[in-house]
Motif scaffolding. Sequence first.
Motif, PDB file in Angstrom:
ATOM      1  N   VAL A 190       1.143  -0.267  22.487  1.00 34.65           N
ATOM      2  CA  VAL A 190       0.271  -0.074  21.334  1.00 34.65           C
ATOM      3  C   VAL A 190       0.871   1.026  20.464  1.00 34.65           C
ATOM      4  O   VAL A 190       0.936   2.177  20.886  1.00 34.65           O
ATOM      5  CB  VAL A 190      -1.153   0.346  21.744  1.00 34.65           C
ATOM      6  N   TRP A 219       1.059   3.703  17.195  1.00 35.84           N
ATOM      7  CA  TRP A 219       0.068   4.520  16.508  1.00 35.84           C
ATOM      8  C   TRP A 219      -0.497   3.777  15.311  1.00 35.84           C
ATOM      9  O   TRP A 219       0.180   2.989  14.688  1.00 35.84           O
ATOM     10  CB  TRP A 219       0.676   5.837  16.034  1.00 35.84           C
ATOM     11  N   GLU A 260      -2.820   1.585  15.288  1.00 33.98           N
ATOM     12  CA  GLU A 260      -3.254   0.227  15.586  1.00 33.98           C
ATOM     13  C   GLU A 260      -4.689   0.223  16.122  1.00 33.98           C
ATOM     14  O   GLU A 260      -5.097   1.132  16.814  1.00 33.98           O
ATOM     15  CB  GLU A 260      -2.337  -0.340  16.663  1.00 33.98           C
ATOM     16  N   LEU A 289      -6.515  -2.191  18.508  1.00 34.23           N
ATOM     17  CA  LEU A 289      -6.206  -3.320  19.382  1.00 34.23           C
ATOM     18  C   LEU A 289      -7.488  -3.931  19.941  1.00 34.23           C
ATOM     19  O   LEU A 289      -8.302  -3.239  20.548  1.00 34.23           O
ATOM     20  CB  LEU A 289      -5.324  -2.842  20.538  1.00 34.23           C
ATOM     21  N   SER A 313      -8.364   4.440  13.009  1.00 36.57           N
ATOM     22  CA  SER A 313      -7.066   3.773  13.092  1.00 36.57           C
ATOM     23  C   SER A 313      -6.236   3.996  11.824  1.00 36.57           C
ATOM     24  O   SER A 313      -5.019   4.066  11.896  1.00 36.57           O
ATOM     25  CB  SER A 313      -7.232   2.286  13.389  1.00 36.57           C
ATOM     26  N   THR A 314      -6.903   4.138  10.660  1.00 31.22           N
ATOM     27  CA  THR A 314      -6.105   4.365   9.454  1.00 31.22           C
ATOM     28  C   THR A 314      -5.576   5.792   9.387  1.00 31.22           C
ATOM     29  O   THR A 314      -4.605   6.055   8.705  1.00 31.22           O
ATOM     30  CB  THR A 314      -6.896   4.069   8.165  1.00 31.22           C
ATOM     31  N   CYS A 361      -5.618   5.700  17.100  1.00 27.15           N
ATOM     32  CA  CYS A 361      -5.515   4.405  17.744  1.00 27.15           C
ATOM     33  C   CYS A 361      -6.859   4.015  18.357  1.00 27.15           C
ATOM     34  O   CYS A 361      -7.555   4.867  18.888  1.00 27.15           O
ATOM     35  CB  CYS A 361      -4.451   4.595  18.826  1.00 27.15           C
ATOM     36  N   CYS A 402      -9.892  -5.162  14.045  1.00 27.25           N
ATOM     37  CA  CYS A 402      -8.633  -5.023  14.772  1.00 27.25           C
ATOM     38  C   CYS A 402      -7.429  -5.468  13.958  1.00 27.25           C
ATOM     39  O   CYS A 402      -7.503  -6.372  13.134  1.00 27.25           O
ATOM     40  CB  CYS A 402      -8.689  -5.802  16.074  1.00 27.25           C
ATOM     41  N   SER A 403      -6.305  -4.807  14.214  1.00 29.05           N
ATOM     42  CA  SER A 403      -5.075  -5.184  13.538  1.00 29.05           C
ATOM     43  C   SER A 403      -4.176  -6.004  14.451  1.00 29.05           C
ATOM     44  O   SER A 403      -3.232  -6.639  14.011  1.00 29.05           O
ATOM     45  CB  SER A 403      -4.345  -3.935  13.046  1.00 29.05           C
ATOM     46  N   SER A 404      -4.463  -5.973  15.757  1.00 28.71           N
ATOM     47  CA  SER A 404      -3.766  -6.872  16.674  1.00 28.71           C
ATOM     48  C   SER A 404      -4.660  -7.056  17.884  1.00 28.71           C
ATOM     49  O   SER A 404      -5.658  -6.356  18.034  1.00 28.71           O
ATOM     50  CB  SER A 404      -2.397  -6.316  17.080  1.00 28.71           C
ATOM     51  N   GLU A 453      -1.184 -11.498  16.997  1.00 29.39           N
ATOM     52  CA  GLU A 453      -2.131 -11.660  15.895  1.00 29.39           C
ATOM     53  C   GLU A 453      -3.566 -11.799  16.395  1.00 29.39           C
ATOM     54  O   GLU A 453      -3.821 -12.456  17.400  1.00 29.39           O
ATOM     55  CB  GLU A 453      -1.789 -12.941  15.110  1.00 29.39           C
TER      56      GLU A 453
END
Lengths: 404, 275
Positions: free
Chosen positions: A58, A60, A62, A64, A202-203, A207, A222-224, A238
Motif C-alpha cells: 500500500v 502513501w 492510498e 485501500l 488519504s489526500t 493512508c 477508495c482509490s484501490s 482497481e
Amino acid sequence: MRDDLAISVSHLGKSYKIFHTDAHATTAAEAVMRKLRHPTARQSHELVQALDDVSFDVPWGEALGILGRNGSGKSTLLKLLTRVSSPTAGRIDIKGRIGSLLEIGTGFHPELTGRENVYLNGSLLGMRRAAIRKHFDEIIAFADVERFLDTQVKRYSSGMYVRLAFAVAAHLDADILAVDEVLAVGDLAFQAKCIQKMREVSTQGRCVLYVSHQLQTVSALCSSAIYLDRGHLSYTGEVEEALTRYRQSFQSGSEQALAEASRRGGTGEVRFDSVWVDDEALNPAAPKQIHFRIRGNDAASGSCYIRAEVRNDEGVLICQCDSRLVGAIWECAQGGEGTLTIRGPWFVPGLYSVDVLLFKSELLDAWTSACSFHVVTDLPYEGYADSAAYEYGAALAEFEYKVQ
Amino acid sequence: MNDQETLTILPPGRVPIPSVRGLLMGREVLYSFVRRDVTLRYRQTALGIIWVVMQPLLTALVFALVFGQVAKLPSGGIPYVIFAFAGLLAWNMFNTILTRSSPSLIQNAGLVSKIYFPRMLVPISVCGSALLDFTVSFTFLIVLMIAMGVTPGFAILLLPLWMILVLFLATGIGLFTSALSVRYRDMNYIVPFFMQFLLYASPVAYSASAVPSKYRLVYEINPLNWLLTEFRFSLLNLRAPSVWEIIASLVVPVAVFIAGAFYFERRERSFADFI
C-alpha cells in the motif's frame, strides 16, 4: 521496504487451531489430568487457514478497500495489521503509526461521561493527553454532542455513541487509519461526514484501510481495492474490478455459491441459486426488493412456494412473507426467477438480514442470511427530533396528528 | 513521512522479551486505566472513599474480638486492633491486586480483541487503585496509632521498600493468573479460594509467634510471612526480621515478577484469539 510504501505485506498467513470439543481442555483441571494421563500426547485439532499467502503493498496516499464475503478473512487481515492478533506466517512492514477503528466504541465505558470517554478512548488509540486536549473541541463539534459532555454514555442514544466514537478516532494523528464496518450505523449526513474525513486523511498523503459491505462507500472513498476469497488474495488493483468480483461471488454457478448451497438445510431437491438486493442501503419508507433465482430440477415434480423472513440485527423476526398468501408458486421442474417487494411497514434504521425458505410439502431449501440490507437514518417525516423519537418502536408508522 | 521508523510484524518467536519501551509508550494508557478504575469505584456509591477505611477497620475489629479477646492470642503488647490493622494494610494491598488483576483481561475482553496496546498494562493498572486504598488506610492507621499512643521507630522509613515488595509479589502472581485465565476460566474460582486459604495461613489476624513450633518450617517459606513481619517491624516496632528473611523477601518477589512478566509476554500475542 521501498520508501513510497506505507505498508508492505508478504506471504502473510494466519491459521487457527480448532480443537474438537471433546478433545479440548477448557478447564485447568482437565488440562492437568490429561497431561498426567498422556504426558506426550498432543491434542487433536484441525488447522483452519483464515489467511493464506497474502501479499500486497500500500503506497502513501492510498485508500485501500478490502472486499470479500463473510469469513473471507477481511477482519483477520485488519487485526493482523493493527497488531491485535499475530500472524502464523509471513511478514508485515508498517511505516508510521497505525490507528484503528475496528468496532465502534471499543474502549468506551458506559458508566463514564462523554468527556471521560474521549480521553480514555483517545489514549487507547494511541493519542497523547496533550493531543486530545488540543483536539477536544473539534472532536465534540464533529460528534455534535456538546450538550451531553458530562452525561454518562450509557444514557446516550446509539447515534450519539457512534458519532462520538468515530470523532475520536477520526482526530487521531495516525499515519494509517484502519476502519472496519463502522459506518453501518449513524445517519446519512454523518456517514457523508465520515467519508469526507477519511478522504481528507488519504489526500493528506496518509493512508486508509477500509473494510465494508456497503459498496457505495467503498467506491466513493477508495482509490484501490483488494478482494479476498476464503483466505486467499484473489485480486489487487482497481476498485471497480474488485467490486465486480465481489458481486460475482453471489451469482449463480460460482464455485463459492455451489459449495455453500450443499451445506444448507432442506432436502435439496430444488434449491435457490442466488438471492440479492439491488441496493444495500435503503430509506425506511422505500420499498425493499429482494430478487431470487430458483434452479429447477427436471426430476422433481409439483410446485413449490417461498417464505422470506426478515430479521433485524438482534435476530428478531420483523416480518415473514409467504408467497402462498399472495398466490405465487413456482414449478419445481422449471425453477425461475422472482422478486419480492415489501412496501410496509417502514423499517427502523438498522441492519436487516433475509432468510429464504423453499417448500413443497416438505422443506426443500433453507438459506439463512441469504442477503442483507441496511436501513439508513433518513427519516420520511418532516419534523426533526433526537433518535428517541423513533428508535424504540418495532417499526416506523405512517401516521399523522391532527391538532385541534 | 519517510522518516517514520518501520514496524515489522512477524509470527511470535520462542522467547519473547517484554518490551520496556512499549510499556513506557503505554504510560498514558496506564494512566487512563487507573483513572477509569478509581472513578468507577466511587461513582454511584453513597459513602465513596469511606469504604476504603471502613472495610479494613471492621475486619480489624472482628480479628481483635475473635483472636485477641476470645482466643487470647499474643500481639506483642500492641492494642490488638492496631496489630491486626497493620497486617491488613499489607494483606489488603496484596489481596486487592491479585483478585482484581486475575480477571482483568477477561473483563476487558472487548479491548483485548479489538485494539492493540501492551496487554500487560491491564493487570498492572490494578496497582493504581490498590495504592490509593493503601494510602487512605495508612493515613487512618497513623491517626489510630496516635490516638492509642503507639509510636513507630525509625524503621518506618523502610516501609516504602516493603510496600514495593508486596506490589512486586502480587503483580507477579497476577500476571500469571490473568494470562492463565484467558484460556482457563477456572482461575476465577481458584484465586478467591486460594486467597481465603492464604489469609488464614499467613500471620494477618494473629502473630507468627503464636504458631506452634512443629509447623514453623512450613510456615516460614510463605513469602507473606516475611513481608508481614517486616511491615509490623516498621510500623509497630515489633520483632525485627532476620537477615535471611530480608534477603528472601527481596529476591522472591522480584523473581516472581520477572517470571510472571516473561510468562505473560509469551502468551500475550495469542490473547485475542482465545479470549
